[in-house]
Write an enzyme that holds these catalytic residues in place. Structure first.
Site, PDB file in Angstrom:
ATOM      1  N   CYS A  67     -44.306   8.257  73.040  1.00 52.37           N
ATOM      2  CA  CYS A  67     -44.063   9.568  72.442  1.00 52.37           C
ATOM      3  C   CYS A  67     -42.891   9.371  71.490  1.00 52.37           C
ATOM      4  O   CYS A  67     -42.611   8.236  71.090  1.00 52.37           O
ATOM      5  CB  CYS A  67     -43.848  10.653  73.493  1.00 52.37           C
ATOM      6  SG  CYS A  67     -42.410  10.448  74.567  1.00 52.37           S
TER       7      CYS A  67
HETATM    8  C1  RB5 Z   1     -42.821  15.609  70.225  1.00 52.04           C
HETATM    9  O1  RB5 Z   1     -42.201  16.246  69.175  1.00 52.04           O
HETATM   10  C2  RB5 Z   1     -41.785  14.997  71.124  1.00 52.04           C
HETATM   11  O2  RB5 Z   1     -41.128  15.985  71.840  1.00 52.04           O
HETATM   12  C3  RB5 Z   1     -42.423  14.014  72.059  1.00 52.04           C
HETATM   13  O3  RB5 Z   1     -43.083  13.031  71.321  1.00 52.04           O
HETATM   14  C4  RB5 Z   1     -41.509  13.242  72.987  1.00 52.04           C
HETATM   15  O4  RB5 Z   1     -40.437  12.681  72.286  1.00 52.04           O
HETATM   16  C5  RB5 Z   1     -41.068  13.900  74.194  1.00 52.04           C
HETATM   17  O5  RB5 Z   1     -40.341  13.321  74.993  1.00 52.04           O
END
Ligand code: RB5
Length: 156
Positions: A67
């Site tokens: 993420c």
């Molecule tokens: C998405 O914007 C972001 O919040 C996600 O990819 C991640 O970093 C969450 O922990």
């Protein structure tokens, strides 16, 4: 037979996903690509869950989830009993989390780590194996006990 690695990512991790898929294949592993497949905004728990469930079902032995930070997917993946997910942006942690903690899901943040370090981190993770040392087995048993006791609490 090649070990299979499930890969998943939200939009925040998507810029790193092709590097991950290509690198894992080049290391001789099979890849189960569970998306996402574009940079359109989506929800990281969906992909962390898909990767975790693939491991629990036996469709993959290991997982890599991405993420923006690596944190969201690790929190979500760790909610699945049997999943031990860790955020690693350095090679020491990536190797040790498998050797000592028997981590089965590597989490990385595409907004944190560059592609070359991510490759080194993946290599450290994929090449390492759980040591099986007695002290680590004992600690893992304690982790499992926490998991089981808290699952039981919910159903009673
Ligand atoms: C998405 O914007 C972001 O919040 C996600 O990819 C991640 O970093 C969450 O922990």
């Amino acid at each position: 037979m090649a070990i299979r690695v499930a890969v998943g990512s939200d939009h925040g991790g998507f810029p790193l996903k092709k590097t991950v898929v290509d690198f894992v294949k080049a290391q001789g592993f099979e890849v189960l690509d569970l998306g996402t497949n574009s940079d359109e905004a989506c929800d990281y728990p969906d992909f962390a869950e898909a990767v975790g469930k693939a491991i629990i079902k036996g469709d993959a032995e290991l997982g890599i989830v991405l993420c923006g930070s690596g944190v969201g997917v690790s929190v979500a993946a760790n909610k699945i009993p049997g999943i031990r997910a860790g955020v690693c942006h350095d090679t020491f942690s990536a190797r040790q989390c498998r050797e000592d903690d028997d981590v089965n899901v590597l989490c990385m943040g595409a907004r944190v780590i560059g592609t070359e370090l991510a490759k080194d981190v993946m290599k450290a993770f994929l090449d390492a194996k759980f040591s099986g040392a007695e002290r680590h087995r004992r600690r893992l048993q304690k982790v499992l006990k926490i998991e089981q006791e808290n699952l039981l609490q919910k159903t009673t």
